[in-house]
Structure formats: structure tokens, C-alpha cells
Design an enzyme around this catalytic site. Structure first.
Site, PDB file in Angstrom:
ATOM      1  N   MET A  84     -11.772  -6.086   5.503  1.00 56.23           N
ATOM      2  CA  MET A  84     -10.906  -5.145   6.230  1.00 56.23           C
ATOM      3  C   MET A  84     -10.527  -5.752   7.582  1.00 56.23           C
ATOM      4  SD  MET A  84     -10.258  -2.548   4.319  1.00 56.23           S
ATOM      5  CE  MET A  84      -9.344  -1.644   5.571  1.00 56.23           C
TER       6      MET A  84
ATOM      7  N   HIS B 185      -8.360   0.955  -3.904  1.00 59.18           N
ATOM      8  CA  HIS B 185      -9.274   0.750  -2.773  1.00 59.18           C
ATOM      9  C   HIS B 185      -9.939   2.082  -2.461  1.00 59.18           C
ATOM     10  CE1 HIS B 185      -9.631  -0.225   1.843  1.00 59.18           C
ATOM     11  NE2 HIS B 185     -10.812  -0.185   1.242  1.00 59.18           N
TER      12      HIS B 185
ATOM     13  N   MET C  59     -12.085   4.311  -0.388  1.00 59.87           N
ATOM     14  CA  MET C  59     -12.739   4.559   0.905  1.00 59.87           C
ATOM     15  C   MET C  59     -13.450   5.901   0.798  1.00 59.87           C
ATOM     16  SD  MET C  59      -9.679   3.089   3.231  1.00 59.87           S
ATOM     17  CE  MET C  59      -8.577   3.286   1.839  1.00 59.87           C
TER      18      MET C  59
ATOM     19  N   ASP D   4      -4.851   3.639  -1.966  1.00 62.51           N
ATOM     20  CA  ASP D   4      -5.943   3.984  -1.042  1.00 62.51           C
ATOM     21  C   ASP D   4      -6.477   5.380  -1.316  1.00 62.51           C
ATOM     22  OD1 ASP D   4      -6.162   1.699   0.787  1.00 62.51           O
ATOM     23  OD2 ASP D   4      -4.106   2.212   1.371  1.00 62.51           O
TER      24      ASP D   4
ATOM     25  N   MET E  20      -9.090   8.131  -0.220  1.00 66.68           N
ATOM     26  CA  MET E  20      -9.926   8.494   0.942  1.00 66.68           C
ATOM     27  C   MET E  20     -10.468   9.904   0.763  1.00 66.68           C
ATOM     28  SD  MET E  20      -7.614   7.186   4.108  1.00 66.68           S
ATOM     29  CE  MET E  20      -6.612   5.693   4.029  1.00 66.68           C
TER      30      MET E  20
ATOM     31  N   HIS F 228      -1.292  -1.259  -4.151  1.00 67.95           N
ATOM     32  CA  HIS F 228      -2.574  -0.944  -3.527  1.00 67.95           C
ATOM     33  C   HIS F 228      -2.659   0.570  -3.325  1.00 67.95           C
ATOM     34  CE1 HIS F 228      -6.073  -1.958  -0.972  1.00 67.95           C
ATOM     35  NE2 HIS F 228      -5.651  -1.007  -0.146  1.00 67.95           N
TER      36      HIS F 228
ATOM     37  N   SER G 207       0.839  -1.195   0.000  1.00 64.50           N
ATOM     38  CA  SER G 207       0.000   0.000   0.000  1.00 64.50           C
ATOM     39  C   SER G 207       0.874   1.245   0.000  1.00 64.50           C
ATOM     40  CB  SER G 207      -0.901   0.010   1.236  1.00 64.50           C
ATOM     41  OG  SER G 207      -1.498   1.290   1.357  1.00 64.50           O
TER      42      SER G 207
ATOM     43  N   ASP H 271      -6.692  -6.455   4.398  1.00 62.97           N
ATOM     44  CA  ASP H 271      -6.031  -5.142   4.377  1.00 62.97           C
ATOM     45  C   ASP H 271      -6.083  -4.542   5.777  1.00 62.97           C
ATOM     46  OD1 ASP H 271      -5.100  -2.589   3.798  1.00 62.97           O
ATOM     47  OD2 ASP H 271      -6.859  -2.004   2.611  1.00 62.97           O
TER      48      ASP H 271
HETATM   49  C1  DX5 Z   1      -6.249   1.483   5.727  1.00 63.03           C
HETATM   50  C2  DX5 Z   1      -5.868   1.238   4.306  1.00 63.03           C
HETATM   51  C3  DX5 Z   1      -4.761   0.271   4.175  1.00 63.03           C
HETATM   52  C4  DX5 Z   1      -3.465   0.720   4.800  1.00 63.03           C
HETATM   53  C5  DX5 Z   1      -2.821  -0.498   5.374  1.00 63.03           C
HETATM   54  O1  DX5 Z   1      -7.494   2.037   5.829  1.00 63.03           O
HETATM   55  O2  DX5 Z   1      -6.961   0.727   3.567  1.00 63.03           O
HETATM   56  O3  DX5 Z   1      -4.553  -0.121   2.829  1.00 63.03           O
HETATM   57  O4  DX5 Z   1      -2.577   1.337   3.908  1.00 63.03           O
HETATM   58  O5  DX5 Z   1      -1.696  -0.121   6.090  1.00 63.03           O
HETATM   59  P1  DX5 Z   1      -0.957  -1.119   7.085  1.00 63.03           P
HETATM   60  O6  DX5 Z   1      -0.504  -2.301   6.302  1.00 63.03           O
HETATM   61  O7  DX5 Z   1       0.164  -0.299   7.605  1.00 63.03           O
HETATM   62  O8  DX5 Z   1      -1.949  -1.505   8.157  1.00 63.03           O
HETATM   63 ZN    ZN Z   2      -6.529  -0.192   1.606  1.00 56.92          ZN
END
Ligand code: DX5
Ligand code: ZN
Length: 226
Positions: free
Chosen positions: A139, A68, A70, A37, A39, A35, A12, A177
Site C-alpha cells: 500500500m 482488494h 480492506m 475495493d 471496505m 481493482h 480502481s 495501490d
Molecule cells: C485505497 C484503495 C485504492 C484506491 C486508490 O484504500 O485501496 O484502491 O481506490 O485510489 P487512488 O488511485 O485515487 O489513490
Molecule cells: Zn485498493
């Protein structure tokens, strides 16, 4: 059942240095996917980036994108990420009123369609819909931040999804994740995961390539599909 044999490790970039994104992407060239993210500070209490940045990542990354989302109002935004060329687009079950229709749209554009569930969201409603998705993301932390602790209480839900997929002969990928590291990945693999997101465990390592290889090895050894 035609589940892919080899576990996938998707670092990620939330844990990467955003100002040196090109170099950070090169560091993970042995990964299966990157990956990404997204947000919106609404669905989760944190903000990253949107389509413009993801388009640049798509143009730069040596590996395919596992996006991903969010974000709220996934129906409005998710297809755009498939249009950018992301290999996989995962939206949250909690963020759409019509997950099947949205997944079909994403597939029609040519990406893999994923659906994610938060730790408190039940998996059962997905059991009869597995054919509609290419990936289910369970998750293993509350979404929003990297570096949180893995939640083992999500494992029975993962196992139930694995069993449902196996009963149906589905080849859906099961992704985890949050808090995935060399201390937790075996648990997740033993509960049925085949696709592993790791942020801090990869980017926090001195040797990123070795960290990816080690995670893949641990997952392979613990995998239910071995
Ligand atoms: C959290 C994200 C993850 C995050 C995971 O909400 O969706 O993808 O980057 O990070 P680690 O592996 O550090 O928990
Ligand atoms: Zn994620």
C-alpha cells in the site's frame, strides 16, 4: 526469473460512478484487471460494498477482477470472493492470524491469492513466504480512501520485496495501490512494482483509455525488468 514482462494497470472502481457501474466497467475494457475495493468500516474507516455487488461486477466486467479486501476477519470472507469467480483475491496481512492457510484456501478455489501490507507494516516476514502468494500488495497510502498522496517512504520496502523475489526466482507479482499517477508510477516501477492500481488517475481522466496506455508506457520504461 519468470516475472511477467508487461506492467499491468488495474483501474480502481472506487473512483467510478457507482450508479453507472456497467458503463464505468466498459470504459476500462483495455485494462488488465478491474481493482475492486471492499471496505467494511472496521478495518478501514470507510464502507463500500460486499459479495452481492462484487458478484454483479464479476458478471458484467469485460476484464478479470482484482479484489482488494480492506476488511477484518478476512478468514471468514475472503474465500467467498474466490467462489464468486474473482481472478485475484487480496486480503490484508494485518487482518488474519493465518495468512498462509487463507492463501492456500483461495488458491484451492482457483483464484490468485494476494496479501496486502499497510504503509507501517514490515515486509520482512513475507520474504520466506513468497511462494505462498501470487501477489504482494504494498500500500502506497493508508488504505481507506481514493485520491490520497503517494507515500514515497514505502519504496524501500517494495525494493526489498523485489530483491527477495529475485533471489528466490519467485514469479510473485508486486502491486502498488494509492496515489499512482503519471507523476508517481515511474518511482514505483523503478522500485520493483509490476502491477499498478490507479483510481483517480484513470477515472478522473477525460480519456480513460489513453490514461491506461500512458500509465502502462511510463511503467514499462521505468521498469526494473525491462
Ligand atoms: C485505497 C484503495 C485504492 C484506491 C486508490 O484504500 O485501496 O484502491 O481506490 O485510489 P487512488 O488511485 O485515487 O489513490
Ligand atoms: Zn485498493
Amino acid at each position: 526469473m519468470t516475472r511477467a514482462q508487461d506492467p499491468r494497470v488495474n483501474p480502481s472502481i472506487l473512483a467510478a460512478d457507482f450508479v453507472n457501474m456497467q458503463a464505468e466497467l466498459e470504459r476500462i475494457s483495455t485494462a488488465d484487471f478491474v481493482h475492486v475495493d471492499v471496505m467494511d468500516n472496521h478495518f478501514v474507516p470507510n464502507l463500500t460494498f460486499g459479495p452481492q455487488m462484487v458478484e454483479r461486477i464479476q458478471a458484467t466486467s469485460p476484464v478479470p477482477l482484482d479484489v482488494h479486501l480492506m476488511i477484518s476477519d478476512a478468514d471468514r470472507w475472503a474465500p467467498g470472493y474466490a467462489e464468486i469467480g474473482a481472478a485475484s483475491v487480496t486480503f490484508h496481512w494485518e487482518a488474519t492470524s493465518n495468512p498462509v492457510e487463507l492463501a492456500r484456501k483461495i488458491r484451492d478455489i482457483g483464484a490468485r491469492a494476494g496479501v496486502a501490507i499497510k504503509p507501517g507494516t514490515a515486509a520482512e516476514p513475507l520474504f520466506d513466504l513468497l511462494d505462498e502468494f501470487d501477489q504482494v500488495l504494498v500500500m502506497t497510502v493508508e488504505p481507506g480512501f481514493g485520491g490520497q498522496g503517494f507515500m514515497p517512504e514505502t519504496m524501500p520496502k517494495l525494493r526489498a520485496l523485489y530483491d527477495a523475489a529475485r533471489r528466490q526466482g519467485s514469479d510473485v507479482w508486486l502491486q502498488v495501490d494509492g496515489g499512482i499517477s503519471d507523476r508517481t508510477i515511474e518511482q514505483a516501477a523503478a522500485a520493483g512494482a509490476d502491477t499498478f492500481v490507479a483510481g483517480s488517475a484513470v477515472y478522473g481522466s477525460d480519456n480513460v483509455e489513453a490514461a491506461i496506455t500512458r500509465l502502462r508506457e511510463l511503467a514499462r520504461t521505468a521498469s526494473l525488468d525491462r
